[in-house]
Design a protein around this motif. Sequence first.
Motif, mmCIF file in Angstrom:
data_model
loop_
_atom_site.group_PDB
_atom_site.id
_atom_site.type_symbol
_atom_site.label_atom_id
_atom_site.label_comp_id
_atom_site.label_asym_id
_atom_site.label_seq_id
_atom_site.Cartn_x
_atom_site.Cartn_y
_atom_site.Cartn_z
ATOM 1 N N GLU A 62 -18.283 -28.526 -6.529
ATOM 2 C CA GLU A 62 -19.009 -28.775 -5.291
ATOM 3 C C GLU A 62 -18.938 -30.231 -4.848
ATOM 4 O OE1 GLU A 62 -20.317 -26.427 -3.407
ATOM 5 O OE2 GLU A 62 -19.600 -24.936 -4.839
ATOM 6 N N ASP A 63 -17.903 -30.956 -5.192
ATOM 7 C CA ASP A 63 -17.749 -32.330 -4.718
ATOM 8 C C ASP A 63 -17.558 -32.350 -3.206
ATOM 9 O OD1 ASP A 63 -18.058 -33.655 -7.086
ATOM 10 O OD2 ASP A 63 -15.930 -33.916 -7.483
ATOM 11 N N ASP A 64 -18.233 -33.303 -2.538
ATOM 12 C CA ASP A 64 -18.029 -33.558 -1.114
ATOM 13 C C ASP A 64 -17.419 -34.951 -0.988
ATOM 14 O OD1 ASP A 64 -19.243 -31.146 -0.600
ATOM 15 O OD2 ASP A 64 -21.167 -32.016 -0.028
ATOM 16 N N LEU A 65 -16.196 -35.027 -0.476
ATOM 17 C CA LEU A 65 -15.474 -36.288 -0.417
ATOM 18 C C LEU A 65 -15.206 -36.672 1.034
ATOM 19 C CD1 LEU A 65 -12.791 -35.571 -3.186
ATOM 20 C CD2 LEU A 65 -15.136 -36.410 -3.464
ATOM 21 N N PHE A 66 -15.439 -37.946 1.345
ATOM 22 C CA PHE A 66 -15.191 -38.432 2.702
ATOM 23 C C PHE A 66 -14.314 -39.673 2.629
ATOM 24 C CE2 PHE A 66 -16.338 -41.128 6.388
ATOM 25 C CZ PHE A 66 -15.928 -40.280 7.401
ATOM 26 N N PHE A 67 -13.188 -39.640 3.374
ATOM 27 C CA PHE A 67 -12.282 -40.784 3.432
ATOM 28 C C PHE A 67 -12.132 -41.219 4.880
ATOM 29 C CE2 PHE A 67 -7.654 -42.134 3.789
ATOM 30 C CZ PHE A 67 -7.903 -43.443 3.386
ATOM 31 N N PHE A 68 -12.352 -42.512 5.132
ATOM 32 C CA PHE A 68 -12.189 -43.062 6.467
ATOM 33 C C PHE A 68 -11.242 -44.245 6.414
ATOM 34 C CE2 PHE A 68 -13.614 -46.301 9.629
ATOM 35 C CZ PHE A 68 -13.140 -45.642 10.760
ATOM 36 N N TYR A 69 -10.285 -44.262 7.352
ATOM 37 C CA TYR A 69 -9.351 -45.381 7.455
ATOM 38 C C TYR A 69 -9.311 -45.863 8.887
ATOM 39 C CZ TYR A 69 -5.030 -48.049 7.748
ATOM 40 O OH TYR A 69 -4.105 -49.053 7.989
ATOM 41 N N SER A 70 -9.445 -47.174 9.074
ATOM 42 C CA SER A 70 -9.313 -47.786 10.388
ATOM 43 C C SER A 70 -8.425 -49.016 10.255
ATOM 44 C CB SER A 70 -10.687 -48.173 10.950
ATOM 45 O OG SER A 70 -10.562 -48.728 12.240
ATOM 46 N N GLY A 71 -7.275 -48.976 10.910
ATOM 47 C CA GLY A 71 -6.327 -50.072 10.811
ATOM 48 C C GLY A 71 -5.016 -49.673 11.450
ATOM 49 N N HIS A 72 -3.984 -50.438 11.190
ATOM 50 C CA HIS A 72 -2.664 -50.104 11.740
ATOM 51 C C HIS A 72 -2.116 -48.832 11.089
ATOM 52 C CE1 HIS A 72 -1.902 -53.464 14.340
ATOM 53 N NE2 HIS A 72 -2.088 -54.370 13.391
ATOM 54 N N GLY A 73 -1.430 -48.033 11.904
ATOM 55 C CA GLY A 73 -0.670 -46.900 11.407
ATOM 56 C C GLY A 73 0.753 -47.031 11.883
ATOM 57 N N SER A 74 1.695 -46.532 11.113
ATOM 58 C CA SER A 74 3.097 -46.662 11.500
ATOM 59 C C SER A 74 3.876 -45.509 10.887
ATOM 60 C CB SER A 74 3.661 -48.015 11.034
ATOM 61 O OG SER A 74 4.966 -48.218 11.548
ATOM 62 N N TYR A 75 5.196 -45.579 10.933
ATOM 63 C CA TYR A 75 6.028 -44.566 10.290
ATOM 64 C C TYR A 75 7.298 -45.221 9.776
ATOM 65 C CZ TYR A 75 7.770 -44.566 15.112
ATOM 66 O OH TYR A 75 8.215 -44.943 16.344
ATOM 67 N N VAL A 76 7.855 -44.604 8.740
ATOM 68 C CA VAL A 76 9.086 -45.096 8.120
ATOM 69 C C VAL A 76 10.012 -43.902 7.928
ATOM 70 C CG1 VAL A 76 7.930 -47.016 6.944
ATOM 71 C CG2 VAL A 76 8.144 -44.808 5.777
ATOM 72 N N HIS A 77 11.224 -44.164 7.523
ATOM 73 C CA HIS A 77 12.192 -43.095 7.286
ATOM 74 C C HIS A 77 11.696 -42.158 6.181
ATOM 75 C CE1 HIS A 77 16.076 -41.127 7.196
ATOM 76 N NE2 HIS A 77 16.113 -41.280 5.886
ATOM 77 N N ASP A 78 11.862 -40.855 6.405
ATOM 78 C CA ASP A 78 11.440 -39.844 5.432
ATOM 79 C C ASP A 78 12.518 -39.679 4.354
ATOM 80 O OD1 ASP A 78 10.420 -37.623 4.103
ATOM 81 O OD2 ASP A 78 11.324 -36.225 5.529
ATOM 82 N N PHE A 79 12.241 -40.235 3.184
ATOM 83 C CA PHE A 79 13.204 -40.168 2.090
ATOM 84 C C PHE A 79 13.094 -38.862 1.294
ATOM 85 C CE2 PHE A 79 12.763 -44.739 2.846
ATOM 86 C CZ PHE A 79 14.100 -45.102 2.950
ATOM 87 N N SER A 80 11.939 -38.181 1.381
ATOM 88 C CA SER A 80 11.732 -36.972 0.584
ATOM 89 C C SER A 80 12.266 -35.722 1.271
ATOM 90 C CB SER A 80 10.239 -36.795 0.278
ATOM 91 O OG SER A 80 9.500 -36.631 1.473
ATOM 92 N N GLY A 81 12.524 -35.803 2.573
ATOM 93 C CA GLY A 81 13.082 -34.669 3.294
ATOM 94 C C GLY A 81 12.097 -33.587 3.651
ATOM 95 N N ASP A 82 10.784 -33.899 3.648
ATOM 96 C CA ASP A 82 9.780 -32.877 3.943
ATOM 97 C C ASP A 82 9.211 -32.993 5.354
ATOM 98 O OD1 ASP A 82 8.413 -35.242 3.525
ATOM 99 O OD2 ASP A 82 6.742 -34.298 2.450
ATOM 100 N N GLU A 83 9.748 -33.890 6.177
ATOM 101 C CA GLU A 83 9.243 -34.083 7.531
ATOM 102 C C GLU A 83 10.282 -33.614 8.552
ATOM 103 O OE1 GLU A 83 6.288 -35.142 8.300
ATOM 104 O OE2 GLU A 83 5.551 -36.063 6.446
ATOM 105 N N ALA A 84 9.850 -32.743 9.486
ATOM 106 C CA ALA A 84 10.768 -32.205 10.484
ATOM 107 C C ALA A 84 11.339 -33.302 11.380
ATOM 108 C CB ALA A 84 10.042 -31.160 11.338
ATOM 109 N N ASP A 85 10.531 -34.336 11.658
ATOM 110 C CA ASP A 85 11.000 -35.418 12.527
ATOM 111 C C ASP A 85 11.678 -36.543 11.747
ATOM 112 O OD1 ASP A 85 8.838 -36.523 11.250
ATOM 113 O OD2 ASP A 85 7.728 -37.029 13.068
ATOM 114 N N GLN A 86 11.853 -36.336 10.433
ATOM 115 C CA GLN A 86 12.507 -37.320 9.552
ATOM 116 C C GLN A 86 11.747 -38.646 9.486
ATOM 117 O OE1 GLN A 86 16.585 -37.426 11.082
ATOM 118 N NE2 GLN A 86 17.160 -35.852 9.600
#
Length: 255
Positions: free
Chosen positions: A71-95
């Motif tokens: 019954e753990d209740d977990l909350f994660f909040f992030y506020s800051g820069h977001g970006s993207y890099v090349h998908d090396f694992s091959g699991d992203e449709a947009d690479q």
Amino acid sequence: MKKSLLVGLNEYQYQPTLTGCLNDVGAFKKLLVDYYEFDPVNILTLVNSQANTNQVSSALDWLFTNSREEEDDLFFFYSGHGSYVHDFSGDEADQKDEIFALYDHLDFGKEYQGGLLDDELTKRDLKCSQNTLIEIVVDACHSGTIVDVSQEDLNGNYWKVPQCSFWTAATEDQVARVQKNVDQPLLEKSGDRGSVPYFLTEVLKTEKGRSKSRQELFKGLQDYIANSPYSQGTNHHDPTCVLKDSLKIRPFLER
């Protein structure tokens, strides 16, 4: 047990500065303690230089990997820069892999240093109990798919993390916006706030707001952003909310 990790970055080692992120962290901490019965001892806050790759990675281990109770209740909040890099694992449709651009993040195009890939967060989510409730709010640019809580398979929608509710400020190709001086300063000199964190913390401070289903809350958020003077024209951004149908009818931070 109720546990939370709150991460906010106005200052960076290599990236442009931001405003409002620390105020958002302060507002969510107050909300969790005052209205959701979180013990301050179980709320970990990392801001600015504290929010480097090593410390945030360790903090996520504390939040997710060590949470095995039913019954753990977990909350994660992030506020800051977001970006993207090349998908090396091959699991992203947009690479592209979305990335939390932490204090020490530096982007070299296909190469990068510092920061936390979306894959790293998903990997930790999967180590939680199937009955753990995970609520995640990300106020960052390009954050629409930064948490992979579901994936498409031949049978339709397969959920990796059954009890996860995930909110973002913008789609993967949009920029999130800040609202200037809309609130009392909390951890900054200004009253700047991110649009999505501001809406959520203001609404959820009220008994009526806390009784709304996530579906109703998200509809209110969409309307608020659509009518905000800070998100018009080229500043427009679309918040997202990804969750199972069973959680749509339940209020925020409830299973």
